[in-house]
Motif scaffolding. Structure first.
Motif, PDB file in Angstrom:
ATOM      1  N   SER A  57      -6.004 -47.699   4.308  1.00 19.23           N
ATOM      2  CA  SER A  57      -5.648 -48.929   3.610  1.00 19.23           C
ATOM      3  C   SER A  57      -4.738 -48.704   2.417  1.00 19.23           C
ATOM      4  O   SER A  57      -3.964 -49.598   2.043  1.00 19.23           O
ATOM      5  N   ILE A  58      -4.840 -47.538   1.785  1.00 20.71           N
ATOM      6  CA  ILE A  58      -4.038 -47.315   0.578  1.00 20.71           C
ATOM      7  C   ILE A  58      -2.863 -46.370   0.825  1.00 20.71           C
ATOM      8  O   ILE A  58      -1.917 -46.318   0.042  1.00 20.71           O
ATOM      9  N   GLY A  59      -2.910 -45.618   1.924  1.00 23.72           N
ATOM     10  CA  GLY A  59      -1.765 -44.789   2.270  1.00 23.72           C
ATOM     11  C   GLY A  59      -0.640 -45.663   2.805  1.00 23.72           C
ATOM     12  O   GLY A  59      -0.878 -46.611   3.546  1.00 23.72           O
ATOM     13  N   ALA A  60       0.582 -45.362   2.407  1.00 24.45           N
ATOM     14  CA  ALA A  60       1.724 -46.165   2.853  1.00 24.45           C
ATOM     15  C   ALA A  60       2.988 -45.332   2.700  1.00 24.45           C
ATOM     16  O   ALA A  60       3.053 -44.436   1.845  1.00 24.45           O
ATOM     17  N   GLY A  78      -6.666 -36.071   3.184  1.00 26.37           N
ATOM     18  CA  GLY A  78      -5.227 -35.900   3.088  1.00 26.37           C
ATOM     19  C   GLY A  78      -4.532 -36.153   4.413  1.00 26.37           C
ATOM     20  O   GLY A  78      -3.456 -36.762   4.462  1.00 26.37           O
ATOM     21  N   ALA A  79      -5.124 -35.710   5.509  1.00 31.11           N
ATOM     22  CA  ALA A  79      -4.535 -35.937   6.837  1.00 31.11           C
ATOM     23  C   ALA A  79      -4.501 -37.422   7.177  1.00 31.11           C
ATOM     24  O   ALA A  79      -3.524 -37.923   7.749  1.00 31.11           O
ATOM     25  N   TRP A  80      -5.546 -38.160   6.817  1.00 24.34           N
ATOM     26  CA  TRP A  80      -5.551 -39.611   7.071  1.00 24.34           C
ATOM     27  C   TRP A  80      -4.474 -40.308   6.240  1.00 24.34           C
ATOM     28  O   TRP A  80      -3.814 -41.246   6.712  1.00 24.34           O
ATOM     29  N   LEU A  81      -4.299 -39.864   4.988  1.00 24.20           N
ATOM     30  CA  LEU A  81      -3.255 -40.443   4.147  1.00 24.20           C
ATOM     31  C   LEU A  81      -1.870 -40.191   4.746  1.00 24.20           C
ATOM     32  O   LEU A  81      -1.020 -41.091   4.763  1.00 24.20           O
ATOM     33  N   ARG A  82      -1.645 -38.983   5.241  1.00 23.19           N
ATOM     34  CA  ARG A  82      -0.353 -38.676   5.860  1.00 23.19           C
ATOM     35  C   ARG A  82      -0.133 -39.536   7.095  1.00 23.19           C
ATOM     36  O   ARG A  82       0.992 -40.008   7.345  1.00 23.19           O
ATOM     37  N   ARG A  83      -1.164 -39.735   7.886  1.00 27.38           N
ATOM     38  CA  ARG A  83      -1.048 -40.563   9.088  1.00 27.38           C
ATOM     39  C   ARG A  83      -0.652 -41.991   8.713  1.00 27.38           C
ATOM     40  O   ARG A  83       0.059 -42.670   9.457  1.00 27.38           O
ATOM     41  N   ALA A  84      -1.101 -42.442   7.532  1.00 24.98           N
ATOM     42  CA  ALA A  84      -0.752 -43.783   7.074  1.00 24.98           C
ATOM     43  C   ALA A  84       0.647 -43.841   6.467  1.00 24.98           C
ATOM     44  O   ALA A  84       1.120 -44.926   6.117  1.00 24.98           O
ATOM     45  N   GLY A  85       1.293 -42.680   6.335  1.00 24.30           N
ATOM     46  CA  GLY A  85       2.666 -42.650   5.853  1.00 24.30           C
ATOM     47  C   GLY A  85       2.847 -42.136   4.444  1.00 24.30           C
ATOM     48  O   GLY A  85       3.982 -42.038   3.963  1.00 24.30           O
ATOM     49  N   ALA A  86       1.770 -41.814   3.745  1.00 21.70           N
ATOM     50  CA  ALA A  86       1.886 -41.352   2.363  1.00 21.70           C
ATOM     51  C   ALA A  86       2.453 -39.938   2.302  1.00 21.70           C
ATOM     52  O   ALA A  86       2.281 -39.139   3.233  1.00 21.70           O
TER      53      ALA A  86
END
Length: 369
Positions: A57-60, A78-86
């Motif tokens: 939700s917060i990764g972009a 960190g991997a989930w954030l990267r998947r979200a585009g961060a």
């Protein structure tokens, strides 16, 4: 071919529905435990679901995150954030399985402008505690949001989200609170809501925006979907029990068990993984002497209250579990007896009697602190 277990049926009556008006009081009780007046979302899943929901939700794209990864849990975030585009910059502890140093966080923050700093507070993987208060101060001065995995710290360590300035925090009741693993919760500050993705075209359990639109903004009645009544009844009973015992009493119980476990573990091997100020109150990690491995020692142990560490340092430590209902002296002493016997069987002359005496003394002294 491995045989499947024989089928069984448990003839229980249907569980009563969890009342729609009961969800908001659960969220409010969790907010009080976490020391926050921010919005608290209930998640119909264990804490890993809540953590992935936060990252999703917060990764972009274009968002910069400093992710403090001192265990596999932080690495997954960190991997989930990267998947979200961060764009994620990752720093670890001063050595594998050790806490991060506040100075290392300050140095990393000086290299770039970050939108978010993320960390795990207490690590069950190797029994460490990251310096949350210092990191919170650094993050606030930097002007970034702060996201904290508090699953293994709530109830074991002081946690006051609003006083610290934490913007997003995830809790799970299955650790120090001694509750079920099937529910979790997320506290979200107004500043964090400004950065969270809006609701999608279809509701998603991984969307904080959807939870806000379909629960917070509709009066906090029935949760979307079909919640497990049993899980929420269990959560309600857990929170009632925690209120009856008192959060400070729960923290004290964990502190005394941890002091006993650390003293006993040191007496067994003469080694220490981290000093007490850097140690989790829920899990004690015993640093194994040279020549011993966790697998080699645990081969002589029955049961699952002793385990190897998780991650890069896992083979070097054995964890004593004194979490939740196990945070009692009798459990610690029993684990030290089993560990002493296993060390002896693996070739290390462990002084189990001395370890038990040291644990009992530390337990008594901790009550005076």
């Amino acid at each position: 071919m491995t045989a499947l277990p024989a089928p069984f049926w448990l003839p229980l009556p249907d569980a009563p529905d969890f009342p729609a008006e009961g969800f908001a009081p659960l969220a409010d009780a969790i907010g009080r435990l976490m020391g926050t007046r921010n919005d608290v979302l209930l998640v119909q899943g264990e804490a890993m679901v809540a953590l992935e929901a936060v990252a999703s939700s917060i990764g972009a794209p274009g968002r910069k995150v400093l992710n403090i990864a001192t265990s596999p849990y932080g690495q997954w975030f960190g991997a989930w954030l990267r998947r979200a585009g961060a764009k994620v910059t990752e720093i670890a502890g001063r050595a594998p399985g050790r806490p991060v140093a506040a100075a290392a966080v300050a140095e990393a923050l000086a290299t770039d402008r970050f939108d978010l700093v993320a960390l795990v507070h207490a690590e069950s993987a190797t029994g460490i505690l990251n310096p949350l208060a210092e990191i919170a101060d650094l993050t606030r001065a930097h002007g970034a949001l702060l996201a904290v995995d508090a699953v293994a710290s709530l109830g074991g360590h002081p946690l006051a989200l609003d006083a610290l300035g934490v913007d997003i925090a995830v809790m799970g009741p299955q650790k120090a609170l001694g509750g079920p693993a099937g529910t979790s919760a997320i506290a979200v500050s107004p500043a964090a809501w400004e950065r969270i993705a809006p609701p999608g075209a279809a509701p998603s359990i991984l969307s904080l925006g959807d939870l806000r639109a379909h629960w917070l903004e509709t009066g906090r009645g029935a949760l979307p979907g079909t919640p497990s009544a049993l899980e929420f009844h269990a959560l309600a009973q857990t929170l009632a029990r925690v209120e009856a015992e008192g959060l400070e009493a729960i923290r004290t119980r964990h502190a005394r068990a941890a002091a006993a476990a650390r003293a006993g573990a040191r007496a067994l091997t003469g080694t220490e993984w981290v000093p007490p100020a850097e140690a989790s109150a829920l899990v004690t990690a015993l640093a194994l002497p040279d020549g011993l491995s966790a697998a080699g020692v645990l081969a002589h142990v029955a049961g699952d209250t002793l385990s190897a560490g998780t991650g890069a340092a896992g083979a070097r430590v054995i964890r004593l579990n004194h979490t939740g209902p196990r945070a009692r002296l009798d459990n610690v002493l029993g684990d030290l007896v089993r560990l002493g016997a296993a060390l002896a069987a693996a070739g290390w002359p462990a002084p189990t009697g001395q370890a038990l005496a040291a644990a009992e003394t530390a337990f008594r002294e901790a009550a005076k602190a």
